[in-house]
Design an enzyme around this catalytic site. Structure first.
Site, PDB file in Angstrom:
ATOM      1  N   HIS A 176      -1.394   1.313  -4.375  1.00  0.00           N
ATOM      2  CA  HIS A 176      -1.810   2.711  -4.223  1.00  0.00           C
ATOM      3  C   HIS A 176      -0.915   3.668  -5.003  1.00  0.00           C
ATOM      4  O   HIS A 176      -0.880   4.864  -4.712  1.00  0.00           O
ATOM      5  CB  HIS A 176      -1.860   3.099  -2.733  1.00  0.00           C
ATOM      6  CG  HIS A 176      -2.983   2.417  -2.000  1.00  0.00           C
ATOM      7  ND1 HIS A 176      -3.027   2.293  -0.625  1.00  0.00           N
ATOM      8  CD2 HIS A 176      -4.113   1.820  -2.452  1.00  0.00           C
ATOM      9  CE1 HIS A 176      -4.131   1.639  -0.280  1.00  0.00           C
ATOM     10  NE2 HIS A 176      -4.802   1.345  -1.358  1.00  0.00           N
ATOM     11  N   CYS A 227      -0.646  20.208 -21.633  1.00  0.00           N
ATOM     12  CA  CYS A 227      -2.040  20.639 -21.835  1.00  0.00           C
ATOM     13  C   CYS A 227      -2.512  21.660 -20.796  1.00  0.00           C
ATOM     14  O   CYS A 227      -3.658  22.091 -20.851  1.00  0.00           O
ATOM     15  CB  CYS A 227      -2.959  19.423 -21.844  1.00  0.00           C
ATOM     16  SG  CYS A 227      -3.230  18.728 -20.203  1.00  0.00           S
ATOM     17  N   GLN A 247       0.849  -1.201   0.000  1.00  0.00           N
ATOM     18  CA  GLN A 247       0.000   0.000   0.000  1.00  0.00           C
ATOM     19  C   GLN A 247       0.880   1.245   0.000  1.00  0.00           C
ATOM     20  O   GLN A 247       0.384   2.354  -0.110  1.00  0.00           O
ATOM     21  CB  GLN A 247      -0.884   0.024   1.247  1.00  0.00           C
ATOM     22  CG  GLN A 247      -1.822  -1.161   1.342  1.00  0.00           C
ATOM     23  CD  GLN A 247      -2.605  -1.145   2.651  1.00  0.00           C
ATOM     24  OE1 GLN A 247      -3.625  -0.491   2.769  1.00  0.00           O
ATOM     25  NE2 GLN A 247      -2.120  -1.862   3.635  1.00  0.00           N
ATOM     26  N   CYS A 291      -0.350  13.855 -15.259  1.00  0.00           N
ATOM     27  CA  CYS A 291      -1.357  14.886 -15.519  1.00  0.00           C
ATOM     28  C   CYS A 291      -2.736  14.262 -15.381  1.00  0.00           C
ATOM     29  O   CYS A 291      -2.958  13.126 -15.804  1.00  0.00           O
ATOM     30  CB  CYS A 291      -1.177  15.452 -16.932  1.00  0.00           C
ATOM     31  SG  CYS A 291      -2.488  16.620 -17.368  1.00  0.00           S
TER      32      CYS A 291
HETATM   33  P1  NAD Z   1      -1.788   2.806   8.618  1.00  0.00           P
HETATM   34  O1  NAD Z   1      -1.188   4.148   8.843  1.00  0.00           O
HETATM   35  O2  NAD Z   1      -3.241   2.641   8.575  1.00  0.00           O
HETATM   36  O3  NAD Z   1      -1.229   1.761   9.688  1.00  0.00           O
HETATM   37  C1  NAD Z   1       0.117   1.547   9.935  1.00  0.00           C
HETATM   38  C2  NAD Z   1       0.217   0.523  11.051  1.00  0.00           C
HETATM   39  O4  NAD Z   1       1.601   0.213  11.277  1.00  0.00           O
HETATM   40  C3  NAD Z   1      -0.331   1.024  12.399  1.00  0.00           C
HETATM   41  O5  NAD Z   1      -1.147   0.028  12.974  1.00  0.00           O
HETATM   42  C4  NAD Z   1       0.921   1.274  13.249  1.00  0.00           C
HETATM   43  O6  NAD Z   1       0.708   1.058  14.624  1.00  0.00           O
HETATM   44  C5  NAD Z   1       1.874   0.240  12.679  1.00  0.00           C
HETATM   45  N1  NAD Z   1       3.310   0.575  12.803  1.00  0.00           N
HETATM   46  C6  NAD Z   1       3.918   1.740  12.471  1.00  0.00           C
HETATM   47  N2  NAD Z   1       5.254   1.629  12.639  1.00  0.00           N
HETATM   48  C7  NAD Z   1       5.492   0.376  13.096  1.00  0.00           C
HETATM   49  C8  NAD Z   1       6.679  -0.354  13.453  1.00  0.00           C
HETATM   50  N3  NAD Z   1       7.897   0.193  13.344  1.00  0.00           N
HETATM   51  N4  NAD Z   1       6.541  -1.619  13.902  1.00  0.00           N
HETATM   52  C9  NAD Z   1       5.309  -2.193  14.020  1.00  0.00           C
HETATM   53  N5  NAD Z   1       4.164  -1.566  13.683  1.00  0.00           N
HETATM   54  C10 NAD Z   1       4.256  -0.299  13.221  1.00  0.00           C
HETATM   55  O7  NAD Z   1      -1.123   2.264   7.307  1.00  0.00           O
HETATM   56  P2  NAD Z   1      -1.797   1.561   6.131  1.00  0.00           P
HETATM   57  O8  NAD Z   1      -2.798   0.550   6.605  1.00  0.00           O
HETATM   58  O9  NAD Z   1      -0.704   1.150   5.272  1.00  0.00           O
HETATM   59  O10 NAD Z   1      -2.667   2.715   5.409  1.00  0.00           O
HETATM   60  C11 NAD Z   1      -2.201   3.988   5.178  1.00  0.00           C
HETATM   61  C12 NAD Z   1      -2.374   4.415   3.744  1.00  0.00           C
HETATM   62  O11 NAD Z   1      -1.574   5.560   3.580  1.00  0.00           O
HETATM   63  C13 NAD Z   1      -1.871   3.409   2.778  1.00  0.00           C
HETATM   64  O12 NAD Z   1      -2.853   3.185   1.878  1.00  0.00           O
HETATM   65  C14 NAD Z   1      -0.670   4.036   2.089  1.00  0.00           C
HETATM   66  O13 NAD Z   1      -0.938   4.213   0.720  1.00  0.00           O
HETATM   67  C15 NAD Z   1      -0.556   5.423   2.624  1.00  0.00           C
HETATM   68  N6  NAD Z   1       0.755   5.732   3.263  1.00  0.00           N
HETATM   69  C16 NAD Z   1       1.916   5.340   2.694  1.00  0.00           C
HETATM   70  C17 NAD Z   1       3.134   5.645   3.298  1.00  0.00           C
HETATM   71  C18 NAD Z   1       4.409   5.179   2.658  1.00  0.00           C
HETATM   72  O14 NAD Z   1       4.449   4.994   1.443  1.00  0.00           O
HETATM   73  N7  NAD Z   1       5.479   4.943   3.429  1.00  0.00           N
HETATM   74  C19 NAD Z   1       3.168   6.380   4.488  1.00  0.00           C
HETATM   75  C20 NAD Z   1       1.946   6.793   5.040  1.00  0.00           C
HETATM   76  C21 NAD Z   1       0.744   6.466   4.424  1.00  0.00           C
END
Ligand code: NAD
Length: 260
Positions: free
Chosen positions: A134, A170, A114, A142
């Site tokens: 994602h 565009c 994701q 664009c």
């Molecule tokens: P989320 O933010 O919903 O959940 C992240 C989970 O990881 C949480 O439960 C948190 O407690 C846990 N966590 C964080 N650091 C941790 C660690 N070091 N060890 C263990 N657990 C840990 O994330 P999601 O479900 O992936 O959804 C967020 C959406 O936002 C995604 O769809 C994504 O596209 C986007 N996103 C991407 C990034 C990225 O590319 N790095 C960063 C932020 C959000």
């Protein structure tokens, strides 16, 4: 919250041993990763206890396509946060590298992420094994024509003083090649991810609250297709009741001990 909350020594008990054995016997592993795997690389998640949205609920608007397309101020804020994002210069961490070990053992079927940060590929996965469900922040597209360019090109324009750069072909609205809320996933990517979930013998979900659909739906799909489910996260997820093993703790500590 303690900033080092996930750094504490994980409890290596019965669940850990069960997860290790399940992974050891698996031959077709699908990995599903979320923002939690990249926090050790300095990129904050959204919904975790220290997440961007947990601290500032307004920030959610930056990821909503309706606000982005209709409000130039939201676009300016989104571009600014892109330039300032720690993700731009970040490097893969122990969690990303531990997943590469699965591919090197020849048991990784597909990695569905994701995340938009490109760190799995930087860690060394074959590009064709990774589905960025994602999208990616490494490119810009664009919204009106087929113009697509590397993020660096647009960052140069932003650093030169533009605040809401438009399409040089565009004049349309530019946006990172990520899927925001309100945008459809790429149909082929979702179909591939669903096929992988049906074909795997084990699904390993890492660092996600497993609350964003349709991606979270891959977990019950794999389960009903006969796969074992292993979940690694710092806190409970929406899918824990389906899992054969759930490990709570720091991903950077837990994953290397599971996949080596
Ligand atoms: P989320 O933010 O919903 O959940 C992240 C989970 O990881 C949480 O439960 C948190 O407690 C846990 N966590 C964080 N650091 C941790 C660690 N070091 N060890 C263990 N657990 C840990 O994330 P999601 O479900 O992936 O959804 C967020 C959406 O936002 C995604 O769809 C994504 O596209 C986007 N996103 C991407 C990034 C990225 O590319 N790095 C960063 C932020 C959000």
């Amino acid at each position: 919250m303690d900033a080092n909350r996930y750094d504490q020594e994980p409890a290596l008990g019965a669940s850990h041993e069960r997860a290790r054995i399940l992974l050891h016997h698996a031959r077709r592993v699908v990995v599903l990763t979320g923002a939690g795997i990249s926090t050790d690389s300095g990129i904050p998640d959204f919904r975790g206890p220290e997440g961007l949205w947990t601290r500032d609920p307004e920030a959610e608007k930056l990821s909503d396509i309706c606000y982005y397309l209709s409000d130039p101020e939201i676009r300016k804020k989104a571009w600014r946060s892109r330039v300032e994002s720690p993700a731009m210069g970040s490097q893969p961490n122990a969690g990303h590298h531990a997943l590469v070990a699965l591919e090197q053992r020849g048991v990784l079927h597909t990695l569905v992420t994701q995340n938009i940060d490109g760190l799995h590929q930087l860690a060394g996965h074959a590009t064709e094994r990774v589905i960025e469900i994602h999208g990616t922040m490494r490119f810009v597209r664009c919204m009106s024509c087929s113009y697509r360019v590397s993020m660096e090109v647009v960052v140069e324009r932003l650093n030169a003083g533009e605040t809401d750069p438009d399409c040089p072909v565009c004049g349309g609205i530019l946006k990172s090649a990520t899927i925001s809320f309100g945008q459809n996933l790429v149909a082929q990517d979702l179909a591939r991810a669903e096929r992988a979930a049906q074909e795997c013998d084990l699904l390993l979900a890492v660092g996600s609250t497993l609350s964003v659909y349709p991606v979270a739906g891959l977990v019950p799909l794999a389960k009903h297709s006969g796969a074992k489910i292993v979940i690694v996260n710092g806190e409970p997820t929406a899918m824990d009741s389906l899992a054969d093993a759930v490990l709570y703790g720091g991903i950077g500590d837990l994953l290397p001990s599971l996949t080596a």
